[in-house]
Enzyme design. Structure first.
Site, PDB file in Angstrom:
ATOM      1  CB  VAL A   8       0.007   6.328  -0.357  1.00  0.00           C
ATOM      2  CG1 VAL A   8      -0.512   6.349   1.062  1.00  0.00           C
ATOM      3  CG2 VAL A   8      -1.123   6.085  -1.343  1.00  0.00           C
ATOM      4  CB  SER A   9       4.599   6.359  -3.371  1.00  0.00           C
ATOM      5  OG  SER A   9       4.847   5.143  -2.681  1.00  0.00           O
ATOM      6  CE  LYS A  10       0.897   6.193 -10.310  1.00  0.00           C
ATOM      7  NZ  LYS A  10       1.127   6.144 -11.768  1.00  0.00           N
ATOM      8  CG  ASP A  12       3.584   4.210   0.239  1.00  0.00           C
ATOM      9  OD1 ASP A  12       4.620   3.547   0.342  1.00  0.00           O
ATOM     10  OD2 ASP A  12       3.540   5.436   0.319  1.00  0.00           O
TER      11      ASP A  12
END
Length: 203
Positions: A8-10, A12
């Site tokens: 996940v991106s930060k 998300d």
């Protein structure tokens, strides 16, 4: 053995990562064999993915929730899966547009071959444009071409280091004073020599 990767991106949040991990576990991946990253997919430095690729062995299968969890772009995705195929490692996608991709099955291989054909088409277009640009430059009296970034000794050091599962890619890049992208142009995640490395070594 099934090996899982989730990202996940930060921005998300943890819940999205939990969703991916739950899906991987339901597929049969042991929790201790799931590698994760909380970082943008466009970033070159993804420690979790690097450790995941290094942990994979022949006859293992890499499982991801969606295609976009693995690749930075189509080119990176195709190259990664091609490397896995050469190592006799399978690849399976559980959800999204790539849900039917499973390189351990004939149907899945056929679907992914379409991706490979598109990537090859893209590479050929780029190559043709590059060659046309070089010819135009030569006609104007300018010579082009990329110089190699590693010496023979550095290539051999990188090769031996990447074959060692305990090697820190970050520390190796610092030692060689290169980027991760440069390293992977010469050496695959499991220590195999790539075309650029063979050119440096004269093989």
């Amino acid at each position: 053995m099934l090996i899982g990767y989730a990202r996940v991106s930060k921005a998300d949040g943890n819940q999205v990562l939990d969703l991916q991990i739950d899906a991987l576990i339901k597929e049969g991946v042991n929790k201790e064999n799931i590698y994760t990253d909380k970082i943008s997919g466009s970033k070159d430095q993804r420690p979790g993915l690097e450790n995941c690729l290094k942990a994979l062995r022949e006859n293992d299968t890499l499982v991801v929730y969606k295609l976009d969890r693995l690749g930075r772009n189509l080119k990176h995705l195709i190259q990664t899966v091609e490397d896995l195929t050469k190592r006799k490692v399978g690849f399976k996608v559980l959800s999204g547009q790539g849900v039917n991709i499973d390189t351990t099955s004939p149907a899945g291989k056929m679907i992914f071959s379409i991706f490979g054909a598109l990537a090859e088409f893209e590479r050929e277009l780029i190559r043709e444009r590059t060659m046309a640009g070089l010819q135009a430059a030569r006609a104007r009296g300018r010579m082009g071409g990329r110089k190699f970034g590693l010496s023979k000794a550095q290539v051999r050091l990188a090769e031996a280091s990447m074959k060692n599962r305990d090697t820190s890619v970050t520390e190796l890049c610092k030692e060689l004073n290169i980027t991760r992208a440069c390293l992977y142009r010469y050496i695959s995640p499991n220590g195999e020599l790539r075309e650029n490395a063979n050119k440096v070594l004269g093989e």
